[in-house]
Design a protein around this motif. Sequence first.
Motif, PDB file in Angstrom:
ATOM      1  N   PRO A  35       0.674  -1.258  -0.052  1.00  0.00           N
ATOM      2  CA  PRO A  35      -0.064  -0.014   0.019  1.00  0.00           C
ATOM      3  C   PRO A  35       0.864   1.328   0.076  1.00  0.00           C
ATOM      4  O   PRO A  35       0.425   2.448  -0.528  1.00  0.00           O
ATOM      5  CB  PRO A  35      -1.011  -0.096   1.289  1.00  0.00           C
ATOM      6  N   LEU A  36       1.914   1.159   0.670  1.00  0.00           N
ATOM      7  CA  LEU A  36       2.768   2.353   0.705  1.00  0.00           C
ATOM      8  C   LEU A  36       3.267   2.616  -0.807  1.00  0.00           C
ATOM      9  O   LEU A  36       3.308   3.718  -1.131  1.00  0.00           O
ATOM     10  CB  LEU A  36       4.140   2.135   1.426  1.00  0.00           C
ATOM     11  N   PHE A  37       3.858   1.626  -1.389  1.00  0.00           N
ATOM     12  CA  PHE A  37       4.413   1.867  -2.716  1.00  0.00           C
ATOM     13  C   PHE A  37       3.204   2.120  -3.747  1.00  0.00           C
ATOM     14  O   PHE A  37       3.435   2.963  -4.716  1.00  0.00           O
ATOM     15  CB  PHE A  37       4.975   0.427  -3.326  1.00  0.00           C
ATOM     16  N   ASP A  38       2.018   1.541  -3.526  1.00  0.00           N
ATOM     17  CA  ASP A  38       0.808   2.126  -4.249  1.00  0.00           C
ATOM     18  C   ASP A  38       0.823   3.782  -4.153  1.00  0.00           C
ATOM     19  O   ASP A  38       0.528   4.319  -5.288  1.00  0.00           O
ATOM     20  CB  ASP A  38      -0.426   1.363  -3.775  1.00  0.00           C
ATOM     21  N   LEU A  95      10.148  16.796  -6.598  1.00  0.00           N
ATOM     22  CA  LEU A  95       9.182  15.847  -6.096  1.00  0.00           C
ATOM     23  C   LEU A  95       9.738  15.263  -4.657  1.00  0.00           C
ATOM     24  O   LEU A  95       8.836  14.660  -3.929  1.00  0.00           O
ATOM     25  CB  LEU A  95       8.878  14.688  -6.803  1.00  0.00           C
ATOM     26  N   ARG A  96      10.953  15.610  -4.334  1.00  0.00           N
ATOM     27  CA  ARG A  96      11.710  14.918  -3.013  1.00  0.00           C
ATOM     28  C   ARG A  96      10.869  15.000  -1.859  1.00  0.00           C
ATOM     29  O   ARG A  96      10.511  14.036  -1.093  1.00  0.00           O
ATOM     30  CB  ARG A  96      13.037  15.375  -3.107  1.00  0.00           C
ATOM     31  N   SER A  97      10.364  16.391  -1.454  1.00  0.00           N
ATOM     32  CA  SER A  97       9.902  16.652  -0.268  1.00  0.00           C
ATOM     33  C   SER A  97       8.495  15.907  -0.402  1.00  0.00           C
ATOM     34  O   SER A  97       7.917  15.402   0.754  1.00  0.00           O
ATOM     35  CB  SER A  97       9.789  18.038   0.003  1.00  0.00           C
ATOM     36  N   GLU A  98       7.650  16.175  -1.365  1.00  0.00           N
ATOM     37  CA  GLU A  98       6.345  15.154  -1.317  1.00  0.00           C
ATOM     38  C   GLU A  98       6.380  13.716  -1.111  1.00  0.00           C
ATOM     39  O   GLU A  98       5.769  12.962  -0.520  1.00  0.00           O
ATOM     40  CB  GLU A  98       5.724  15.763  -2.610  1.00  0.00           C
ATOM     41  N   LEU A  99       7.704  13.066  -1.786  1.00  0.00           N
ATOM     42  CA  LEU A  99       7.726  11.844  -1.601  1.00  0.00           C
ATOM     43  C   LEU A  99       8.269  11.389  -0.255  1.00  0.00           C
ATOM     44  O   LEU A  99       7.696  10.275   0.384  1.00  0.00           O
ATOM     45  CB  LEU A  99       8.673  11.158  -2.837  1.00  0.00           C
ATOM     46  N   GLU A 100       8.957  12.319   0.445  1.00  0.00           N
ATOM     47  CA  GLU A 100       9.236  12.114   1.703  1.00  0.00           C
ATOM     48  C   GLU A 100       8.032  12.213   2.610  1.00  0.00           C
ATOM     49  O   GLU A 100       7.949  11.487   3.659  1.00  0.00           O
ATOM     50  CB  GLU A 100      10.495  13.080   2.097  1.00  0.00           C
ATOM     51  N   ALA A 101       7.250  13.076   2.408  1.00  0.00           N
ATOM     52  CA  ALA A 101       5.951  13.300   3.059  1.00  0.00           C
ATOM     53  C   ALA A 101       5.089  12.084   2.981  1.00  0.00           C
ATOM     54  O   ALA A 101       4.766  11.512   4.083  1.00  0.00           O
ATOM     55  CB  ALA A 101       5.195  14.628   2.682  1.00  0.00           C
ATOM     56  N   ILE A 102       5.246  11.511   1.906  1.00  0.00           N
ATOM     57  CA  ILE A 102       4.144  10.242   1.908  1.00  0.00           C
ATOM     58  C   ILE A 102       5.089   8.971   2.681  1.00  0.00           C
ATOM     59  O   ILE A 102       4.362   8.303   3.426  1.00  0.00           O
ATOM     60  CB  ILE A 102       4.171   9.655   0.422  1.00  0.00           C
ATOM     61  N   LEU A 103       6.243   9.235   2.368  1.00  0.00           N
ATOM     62  CA  LEU A 103       6.909   8.115   3.385  1.00  0.00           C
ATOM     63  C   LEU A 103       7.089   8.174   4.816  1.00  0.00           C
ATOM     64  O   LEU A 103       6.567   7.062   5.715  1.00  0.00           O
ATOM     65  CB  LEU A 103       8.860   8.134   3.063  1.00  0.00           C
TER      66      LEU A 103
END
Length: 278
Positions: free
Chosen positions: A182-185, A226-234
């Motif tokens: 689900p995280l990778f989704d 896009l790095r900060s948004e990806l880090e936020a999801i993580l």
Amino acid sequence: MGYTVALTGNPNTGKTSLFNALTGSNQHVGNWPGVTVERKEGRFRIGDGEVKVVDLPGIYSLGAASLDEEIAADFLLRSRPDLAIVVADGSNLERSLYLAVQMLETGTPLVLALNMMDMAAEKGITIDVEKLSSLLGIPVVPTVARRKEGIEDLKKRVLQELKNRTAPLNSFSLPYGERLAPLFDSMEAFLSSKPELIPGLPARTAAVKFTEGDPAVLASAEAAGLRSELEAILSREGASVEASLGYDLQTAVIERRWGFVSGVTAESVTRDLSLKTR
Ligand code: GDP
Ligand code: K
Ligand code: MG
């Protein structure tokens, strides 16, 4: 029509032997740009096709943990050869498959050269080539590079794959399990609406590699803003995944890959225990 094919695999699986068998004396030796690591390039013809072959440094993983990994990963991910031959040691298949699985995740067309088949036989190891091929979804060609066995078959399969461009690109997706998936989704869904982080690299693989902290993918994400948004999801979704697994995400990714690899190995390899040396 010219094609570029890369030879990749763990150290000492027979890449250079295979390179020599494929290209004969038709080769050129230089260095990778900026470093003194040897770069070998050669050519072979088959039918009406001409294929350029590049011998890459031996690696165990497609990251940047060493100069060799950096060179190989950079070539495989950024220069995007038309196809990669993953050279596996048939006498030690499980270890070889870890890199093969990472290559599958890149979406690069692949052929697995199952080398050292003489050593495998000596150790009482039998590999079900058809089974392995269907589990991985790629052609598998047994070879004994040192004796130049299987080389013509390998050339034929490579050319077949290169010409078979009507088939959809490799859509392999490793089963990361109910916790990680689900995280990778989420990350994949976010990335899918954006330009590719690394051209040709599937969004899901970019998500996995970002999670692993792969420097090339982190740098691309940074450059694309896009790095900060990806880090936020993580940090939003990853923390609970880590808590339920009991260990960190990087370890979880590695553990799932090995789980897949050992499953494939168990289904395709049999050992004659009477020949087991120790
Ligand atoms: P590389 O590190 O992947 O480039 O591997 P090399 O081509 O340098 O081979 C490593 C060693 O394995 C050398 O001693 C080769 O002669 C040997 N070798 C390569 N292919 C085979 C094979 O199919 N069977 C056996 N028994 N030895 C091989
Ligand atoms: K070697
Ligand atoms: Mg070599």
